[in-house]
Design a protein around this motif. Sequence first.
Motif, short mmCIF file in Angstrom:
data_model
loop_
_atom_site.label_atom_id
_atom_site.label_comp_id
_atom_site.label_asym_id
_atom_site.label_seq_id
_atom_site.Cartn_x
_atom_site.Cartn_y
_atom_site.Cartn_z
N ALA A 26 5.22 -14.78 -24.29
CA ALA A 26 4.69 -13.55 -24.89
C ALA A 26 4.66 -13.65 -26.41
CB ALA A 26 5.52 -12.35 -24.45
N HIS A 63 1.60 -15.03 -27.49
CA HIS A 63 0.45 -14.27 -26.98
C HIS A 63 -0.17 -14.91 -25.74
CE1 HIS A 63 0.85 -11.95 -30.62
NE2 HIS A 63 0.70 -13.05 -31.36
N TYR A 91 -0.07 -14.14 -22.59
CA TYR A 91 0.41 -13.02 -21.78
C TYR A 91 0.32 -13.27 -20.28
CZ TYR A 91 0.42 -10.51 -26.20
OH TYR A 91 0.68 -10.12 -27.49
N ARG A 123 3.59 -13.07 -18.03
CA ARG A 123 3.74 -12.14 -16.90
C ARG A 123 4.21 -12.86 -15.64
NH1 ARG A 123 -1.40 -8.62 -15.48
NH2 ARG A 123 -2.18 -10.68 -14.86
N CYS A 174 2.87 -7.14 -21.03
CA CYS A 174 1.86 -8.20 -20.91
C CYS A 174 0.61 -7.70 -20.19
CB CYS A 174 2.45 -9.40 -20.15
SG CYS A 174 3.74 -10.28 -21.04
N HIS A 185 -1.68 -5.74 -22.42
CA HIS A 185 -2.43 -6.64 -23.30
C HIS A 185 -3.57 -7.33 -22.54
CE1 HIS A 185 -0.44 -6.55 -27.19
NE2 HIS A 185 0.73 -6.51 -26.57
#
Length: 413
Positions: free
Chosen positions: A272, A275, A277, A281, A310, A313
């Motif tokens: 995370a 980034h 995500y 997750r 996440c 996002h």
Amino acid sequence: MKEGLIIKLYRERAGLTQTQLGEGICSVTHISKIERGITQYSSEIISLICGRLNIDLNQEMEQYELLEKKLHEWLEVMVKQQLGELETLKEEIENNAYIHLSEVQNSYRILLARYLLTKGNMQKGKEILDSCQQQLGLLDRYEKHLLEHTLGIFYINIGKIKEAIRHLTNINPIEYNNHEFYYHLASAYHMIQAKVKAYHYGNLALSYFRTTNNFKRMLDTETLMLIQMGYNDVYHFEDTVERYHALIKSCKTYQEDVKVVNLWHNLGVDFAAKHLYEEARVAYEKALEGCLMHSLPHIELGARRGIVHCSIHLGDTEKTVLRNHIQLGRKLAKRLNNETYLLVFHLLEIMLIHSQSEAYYHYLETTFLPHLQETGQESLLMIYEKEIFHYYRKSSQYEKAAELADKYMSASL
């Protein structure tokens, strides 16, 4: 000295004064010095004294030394996380006749506090630690370091990391041979994102655990050091992910299920932060699966937070699914009386409804971050301060962004 303590204990149990005990044997002054361990004495005098008290001094010495050994073993099983032996040793210690002597009471009470922390009873553990602090002048050097170490563990457990560091850095490793405290120092510095210090103390802890053949804690420490690597380029991060999976495999081999859950959660945090995500997750979902299987409520809070964060996002999950995670997270936080995570899930609900709008950042700046600062929740504070840092930059609030940047630079030293 031990002989004198034994004689004093049995004299008091028999209801005798020093004068009565020494009558026809030696002076009251000599009895007093024997009990305080500040004089030489003949075997004949000791034999007469023990005869009057109806004790076998050799057997009593064995019991006293057994108590000291058991106290050491009790600490050792807590360090090695051999939780199955905790209760047996506790019972053996408390059934020993010498447990009420002031000379062992201090060590026992500090270890009892750590036992309670291990069991999750923070309040009772802290009450004992507070009472030990009030008697600080009666503790020897080792006991003072043991107290500082246990206070450090307590403050890490409740998220007051700077207070934990204050206590742990008071420890002199020459006077205190349980160098496990290096691991707790590494953990504390990790929680405030001081990666260099965290790695340094992690390396010291790893050396200690290797020397003491403590495989479980070696896994913990290697995990902690792995988190500090902080590689930013893709190639090195792929290497870091491979090391995570290797540690997960080792933990599974040795049936260290809780460590597996922690590793998945930490991997989610790492993904995370970069980034990534979707990968994050997946890791959080594996952590949540382990939490539900092994009943790990505190890690479950973090895993549910990560999944929702996440997913928002990524924008690919039904809001009803995410609301269910938020609802379950809130329910669990209420049960654990965890005010911080109640605020976390409220923040996520705002984020879910309004995305990253002004309402979200207003709540973050005016309510959530001040709470984290007040309660010393440095690990969560760093996550959300980085988020608001990017918001400050995008919204041209350069002065506020610079203040946070300075904080991160200081923490990394």
